[in-house]
Write a protein that holds these residues in place. Structure first.
Motif, mmCIF file in Angstrom:
data_model
loop_
_atom_site.group_PDB
_atom_site.id
_atom_site.type_symbol
_atom_site.label_atom_id
_atom_site.label_comp_id
_atom_site.label_asym_id
_atom_site.label_seq_id
_atom_site.Cartn_x
_atom_site.Cartn_y
_atom_site.Cartn_z
ATOM 1 N N PHE A 85 -4.333 -6.358 8.873
ATOM 2 C CA PHE A 85 -3.913 -6.768 10.216
ATOM 3 C C PHE A 85 -2.403 -6.624 10.352
ATOM 4 O O PHE A 85 -1.902 -6.160 11.361
ATOM 5 N N TYR A 86 -1.677 -7.003 9.292
ATOM 6 C CA TYR A 86 -0.210 -7.005 9.420
ATOM 7 C C TYR A 86 0.357 -5.595 9.408
ATOM 8 O O TYR A 86 1.175 -5.229 10.240
ATOM 9 N N ALA A 87 -0.059 -4.789 8.436
ATOM 10 C CA ALA A 87 0.354 -3.394 8.360
ATOM 11 C C ALA A 87 1.866 -3.221 8.432
ATOM 12 O O ALA A 87 2.376 -2.308 9.072
ATOM 13 N N ASN A 88 2.575 -4.140 7.788
ATOM 14 C CA ASN A 88 4.025 -3.970 7.707
ATOM 15 C C ASN A 88 4.357 -2.835 6.742
ATOM 16 O O ASN A 88 3.732 -2.709 5.693
ATOM 17 N N VAL A 89 5.331 -2.023 7.116
ATOM 18 C CA VAL A 89 5.739 -0.944 6.221
ATOM 19 C C VAL A 89 6.261 -1.562 4.929
ATOM 20 O O VAL A 89 7.156 -2.409 4.957
ATOM 21 N N ASN A 90 5.649 -1.183 3.815
ATOM 22 C CA ASN A 90 5.997 -1.820 2.551
ATOM 23 C C ASN A 90 5.857 -0.820 1.406
ATOM 24 O O ASN A 90 4.742 -0.491 1.004
ATOM 25 N N PRO A 91 7.003 -0.358 0.871
ATOM 26 C CA PRO A 91 6.942 0.656 -0.184
ATOM 27 C C PRO A 91 6.344 0.135 -1.490
ATOM 28 O O PRO A 91 5.976 0.936 -2.351
ATOM 29 N N THR A 92 6.208 -1.179 -1.622
ATOM 30 C CA THR A 92 5.704 -1.712 -2.886
ATOM 31 C C THR A 92 4.198 -1.952 -2.860
ATOM 32 O O THR A 92 3.603 -2.301 -3.877
#
Lengths: 208, 306
Positions: free
Chosen positions: B254-261
């Motif tokens: 739901f959040y789908a924040n861009v997160n390289p980790t």
């Protein structure tokens, strides 16, 4: 006469399928036709060429049985080698262009991402087949052993289809079609084998 | 609240890209901005201390309008441009309901009337690991939401795309997603000053293939959160179900924040290919907007809430 025509038509088709994509991709590259993400485009195209040619190579034997055109067999190696060529190109685009030789990432992907694992498996299975595709190798191995070895092509095709299925983001229609094709081809081979066996069996009963 | 523009990147560096300016009549753009009463034409938030944002060149308009994910018009990246001509965007109404003072169908012009139109250049990171830099034009979502007068019990906002298989040929097939497309935000995310309701890009009205006439832009989230051709806004007290999360929950949260980790199960999210560039670049936490938005997620396990 019609046989001659068929030979010529099939030969042209095979060579068009095998070599056509090269000038086509070159033309797209020069005309900007590869789109906004050329590496992704090449990645997908080369994969499609490889799996299509591999499927085409598997069609040769059933087609030969159905049509009785023995000469079709000559094209099987051409199609298979072309499939291998495009599979290697596919891999090269991924490692050389997409990852730009980041081998750490490559190994990570091979281990972690199952669609890449089975994709590598498909290429690994095709490699001995490409190496032993010459007439000299048929002689060296003997027909029976050569045939047995080259049954690996079915495993390679299944691995390639699984690679496609697992790589797709959502719409699995095309990979499923490939699975149906593989199943049908395998089914045909098993049916032929069963028929041959039962044929022998019947013959045995008659003589008894 | 003003958007903090870090000092290491003058906005002039971001907005004066020659291919951006040359694509339109400068006077026309200047006129439009004057009409909109804008002091700061563009905001591209920086990557904080890393200074990476200097490399952010605006993506060519041709690429941004011909390489699209908009499954309502087909699964190929070039399908939306080819088939979105059938979408009729005038007149356009937006149904507002749920936990709101007065549920109502708004005419789009009425919904946006009098709100400040801004040009903002944002990084755009697709979950498929490619990215662009796009000069959007639009209004802050918070301004629209304030106009709609949600009730205090509202905790989430749910958006819905038009459902009309006659206009959207991709909806005639159910092999990709279930229609209509739905997306959602937590109310505090929706109220964040970076969150836009965009009506245009590159100084022009929004092309159909990019989500005309009204789409969401949430620059610190993966692109699929940016729902297109919005026909409904609903306030709820429960987390709304969203299309990609519904479809493959293990891959799209739901959040789908861009997160390289946090990798996508099938590929790394540590890097991305900026459209127009050859080498992949590192993906930034929250797509480079961490200093603005990280506080929204304090104390949350972002591995769990991906």
């Amino acid at each position: 006469m019609t046989d001659q025509l068929a030979r010529r038509a099939v030969r042209s088709l095979v060579w068009l399928a095998v070599l056509g994509p090269i000038p086509w991709l070159a033309w797209l590259a020069f005309s900007g036709g590869l789109g906004a993400n050329p590496i992704e485009y090449l990645q997908h195209r080369t994969g499609h060429y490889a799996i299509r040619l591999l499927a085409a190579s598997l069609f040769i034997t059933p087609l030969r049985v159905i049509t009785g055109w023995g000469w079709l067999i000559g094209h099987r190696r051409t199609l298979g080698l072309a499939a291998f060529f495009w599979a290697l190109t596919h891999l090269s685009v991924y490692v050389g262009l997409d990852l730009f030789f980041d081998f750490g990432q490559f190994l990570d992907d091979v281990v972690k991402r199952r669609y890449i694992t089975v994709g590598m498996l498909a290429i690994a299975l095709l490699t001995p087949l490409a190496v032993t595709s010459s007439k000299r190798w048929v002689k060296r191995l003997g027909g029976a052993r050569w045939n047995k070895l080259h049954r690996l092509v079915y495993l390679a095709m299944i691995a390639a289809t699984a690679h496609y299925l697992w790589a797709v983001k959502k719409d699995i229609t095309t990979p499923v079609i490939y699975f149906v094709i593989v199943a049908a081809l395998l089914g045909f081979r098993l049916y032929m084998r069963a028929r041959r066996k039962s044929g022998r069996h019947v013959a045995g009963e008659v003589t008894a | 609240m003003l958007i903090r523009r870090p000092a290491d990147i003058p906005s002039s560096e971001i907005t004066s890209e020659s291919d951006y300016i040359n694509r339109r009549s400068f006077m026309g753009a200047a006129g439009a901005l004057a009409l909109a009463g804008l002091a700061a034409p563009s905001v591209l938030s920086a990557a904080g201390a890393t200074g990476r944002a200097q490399d952010d060149k605006v993506t060519s308009e041709e690429d941004a309008t011909s390489y699209n994910n908009f499954y309502e018009f087909g699964l190929g990246k070039d399908d939306p441009k080819r088939y979105a001509g059938s979408l009729k965007t005038v007149p356009w109404t937006v149904a507002v309901d749920g936990l709101v003072k007065a549920p109502k169908r708004w005419d789009l012009n009425q919904l946006l009337a009098g709100l400040t139109v801004e040009d903002r250049t944002y990084r755009h990171r697709c979950v498929e690991a490619w990215s662009m830099v796009i000069p959007w034009r639009g209004v802050r979502l918070r301004d629209v939401l304030a106009r709609l007068e949600p009730m205090p019990s509202a905790k989430f906002v749910e958006f819905t795309t038009l459902l009309d298989p006659r206009q959207m040929p991709g909806q005639r097939s159910s092999s990709s997603l279930t229609w209509p497309y739905r997306e959602g935000l937590r109310l505090d995310e929706a109220m964040h000053p970076l969150t836009l309701l965009a009506t245009g890009m590159y100084g022009k009205p929004m092309p159909n293939q990019n989500g005309a006439p009204l789409r969401l832009v949430v620059p610190w989230k993966y692109g699929f959160k940016g729902i297109k051709s919005i026909v409904s806004i609903k306030f709820t007290d429960k987390m709304p179900s969203t299309s990609w999360n519904d479809s493959i929950p293990s891959e799209y949260g739901f959040y789908a924040n861009v997160n390289p980790t946090v990798d996508h199960p099938r590929w790394t999210q540590a890097k991305e290919r900026r459209i127009g560039e050859f080498l992949r670049r590192n993906t930034l936490m929250f797509n480079g907007y961490a200093s603005e938005v990280a506080s929204l997620y304090t104390g949350m396990d972002l591995r769990k809430f991906y």
